[in-house]
Write a protein that holds these residues in place. Structure first.
Motif, mmCIF file in Angstrom:
data_model
loop_
_atom_site.group_PDB
_atom_site.id
_atom_site.type_symbol
_atom_site.label_atom_id
_atom_site.label_comp_id
_atom_site.label_asym_id
_atom_site.label_seq_id
_atom_site.Cartn_x
_atom_site.Cartn_y
_atom_site.Cartn_z
ATOM 1 N N LYS A 1 -7.513 -3.485 6.646
ATOM 2 C CA LYS A 1 -7.535 -2.527 5.543
ATOM 3 C C LYS A 1 -7.727 -3.256 4.213
ATOM 4 O O LYS A 1 -7.026 -4.216 3.918
ATOM 5 C CB LYS A 1 -6.230 -1.735 5.536
ATOM 6 C CG LYS A 1 -6.241 -0.591 4.565
ATOM 7 C CD LYS A 1 -5.153 0.426 4.845
ATOM 8 C CE LYS A 1 -3.805 -0.077 4.470
ATOM 9 N NZ LYS A 1 -2.763 0.929 4.549
ATOM 10 N N ASP B 1 -8.173 -0.261 -4.422
ATOM 11 C CA ASP B 1 -7.753 1.132 -4.615
ATOM 12 C C ASP B 1 -6.686 1.583 -3.613
ATOM 13 O O ASP B 1 -6.611 2.754 -3.257
ATOM 14 C CB ASP B 1 -8.951 2.081 -4.543
ATOM 15 C CG ASP B 1 -9.905 1.892 -5.708
ATOM 16 O OD1 ASP B 1 -9.473 1.390 -6.764
ATOM 17 O OD2 ASP B 1 -11.086 2.249 -5.574
ATOM 18 N N LYS B 2 -5.839 0.642 -3.162
ATOM 19 C CA LYS B 2 -4.792 1.004 -2.202
ATOM 20 C C LYS B 2 -3.401 0.506 -2.618
ATOM 21 O O LYS B 2 -2.453 0.650 -1.879
ATOM 22 C CB LYS B 2 -5.115 0.417 -0.826
ATOM 23 C CG LYS B 2 -6.445 0.833 -0.266
ATOM 24 C CD LYS B 2 -6.304 1.862 0.801
ATOM 25 C CE LYS B 2 -7.570 2.286 1.491
ATOM 26 N NZ LYS B 2 -8.834 1.961 0.963
ATOM 27 N N ASP C 1 0.816 -1.221 0.000
ATOM 28 C CA ASP C 1 0.000 0.000 0.000
ATOM 29 C C ASP C 1 0.847 1.268 0.000
ATOM 30 O O ASP C 1 0.311 2.362 -0.060
ATOM 31 C CB ASP C 1 -0.981 0.000 1.179
ATOM 32 C CG ASP C 1 -0.319 0.191 2.529
ATOM 33 O OD1 ASP C 1 0.880 -0.135 2.657
ATOM 34 O OD2 ASP C 1 -1.000 0.648 3.454
ATOM 35 N N LYS C 2 2.159 1.126 0.024
ATOM 36 C CA LYS C 2 3.046 2.299 -0.027
ATOM 37 C C LYS C 2 4.070 2.101 -1.144
ATOM 38 O O LYS C 2 4.317 0.986 -1.589
ATOM 39 C CB LYS C 2 3.755 2.487 1.301
ATOM 40 C CG LYS C 2 2.797 2.660 2.471
ATOM 41 C CD LYS C 2 3.286 3.664 3.462
ATOM 42 C CE LYS C 2 2.384 3.823 4.647
ATOM 43 N NZ LYS C 2 1.035 4.134 4.410
ATOM 44 N N GLN D 1 -7.995 -0.891 -13.376
ATOM 45 C CA GLN D 1 -8.679 0.172 -12.650
ATOM 46 C C GLN D 1 -10.183 -0.008 -12.786
ATOM 47 O O GLN D 1 -10.665 -0.509 -13.795
ATOM 48 C CB GLN D 1 -8.234 1.504 -13.258
ATOM 49 C CG GLN D 1 -8.740 2.736 -12.598
ATOM 50 C CD GLN D 1 -8.252 3.975 -13.350
ATOM 51 O OE1 GLN D 1 -8.057 3.945 -14.558
ATOM 52 N NE2 GLN D 1 -8.061 5.056 -12.632
ATOM 53 N N ASN E 1 0.146 0.522 -4.273
ATOM 54 C CA ASN E 1 1.109 1.523 -4.734
ATOM 55 C C ASN E 1 2.391 0.925 -5.311
ATOM 56 O O ASN E 1 3.139 1.618 -5.986
ATOM 57 C CB ASN E 1 1.472 2.472 -3.599
ATOM 58 C CG ASN E 1 0.351 3.441 -3.327
ATOM 59 O OD1 ASN E 1 0.050 4.289 -4.138
ATOM 60 N ND2 ASN E 1 -0.299 3.286 -2.183
ATOM 61 N N ASN F 1 -1.432 4.656 -8.894
ATOM 62 C CA ASN F 1 -1.382 4.634 -7.433
ATOM 63 C C ASN F 1 -2.800 4.724 -6.880
ATOM 64 O O ASN F 1 -3.581 5.586 -7.275
ATOM 65 C CB ASN F 1 -0.558 5.807 -6.898
ATOM 66 C CG ASN F 1 0.869 5.419 -6.593
ATOM 67 O OD1 ASN F 1 1.229 4.247 -6.634
ATOM 68 N ND2 ASN F 1 1.677 6.408 -6.291
ATOM 69 N N ASN F 2 -3.125 3.833 -5.976
ATOM 70 C CA ASN F 2 -4.443 3.819 -5.323
ATOM 71 C C ASN F 2 -5.593 3.726 -6.318
ATOM 72 O O ASN F 2 -6.655 4.304 -6.095
ATOM 73 C CB ASN F 2 -4.612 5.055 -4.431
ATOM 74 C CG ASN F 2 -3.604 5.098 -3.330
ATOM 75 O OD1 ASN F 2 -3.328 4.083 -2.703
ATOM 76 N ND2 ASN F 2 -3.025 6.248 -3.109
ATOM 77 N N GLU F 3 -5.406 2.987 -7.406
ATOM 78 C CA GLU F 3 -6.441 2.877 -8.438
ATOM 79 C C GLU F 3 -6.802 1.440 -8.803
ATOM 80 O O GLU F 3 -7.763 1.221 -9.523
ATOM 81 C CB GLU F 3 -5.973 3.589 -9.720
ATOM 82 C CG GLU F 3 -5.748 5.078 -9.573
ATOM 83 C CD GLU F 3 -7.044 5.867 -9.426
ATOM 84 O OE1 GLU F 3 -8.081 5.406 -9.918
ATOM 85 O OE2 GLU F 3 -6.994 6.920 -8.784
#
Length: 139
Positions: free
Chosen positions: A77, A81-82, A49-50, A98, A84, A130-132
């Motif tokens: 969590k 969408d998280k 997620d990062k 996406q 990365n 990212n986040n998609e």
């Protein structure tokens, strides 16, 4: 004399059955070990997620149509969408897609044995992902 022969034959047949049972369980074990070895060779898709492979992590070995209900390891969590960054250790191409609800949006195609520490716009990824990501498809 007949009793001794009958007793000896029954002992031999029981011993043979025990050996045969051991052989079949050994072959079952070796089959399970072979399956595990094949899975290890097949690889996996790890996502974080990062950026730069940090933060919470999830692992996939097959396609996931909708990441809404999927969670990162040891957290509550959701993965949807998280994502990365990722590491694809498989021999397969993987589509990171996406917005599955409308079946539209960008697609990032991860090559076999590839990784990307930042899903922002870059050489391998012209679109910001990212986040998609909502879907993972092993090809």
């Amino acid at each position: 004399m007949k009793r001794k022969i009958a007793l000896a034959l029954s002992v031999i047949s029981l011993s043979a059955a025990g050996i045969a049972g051991t052989a079949s369980s050994a072959s079952a074990t070796s089959t399970a070990e072979q399956t595990q070895a094949a899975d290890a060779l097949a690889g996996k898709l790890e996502v974080w997620d990062k950026n730069n492979f940090a933060g919470d992590r999830a692992v996939y070995k097959k396609s996931v149509y909708n990441l809404v209900d999927k969670k990162f390891i040891r957290t509550q969590k959701t993965v949807n969408d998280k994502i990365n960054s990722f590491n694809n250790t498989t021999r397969k191409w993987i589509r990171l897609k996406q917005d599955i609800r409308l079946n539209i949006g960008h697609v990032y195609v991860a090559q076999p044995h590839s990784k990307d520490g930042n899903l922002d716009r870059n050489h391998d990824n012209p679109d910001n992902m990212n986040n998609e990501i909502s879907r993972i498809k092993f090809m």
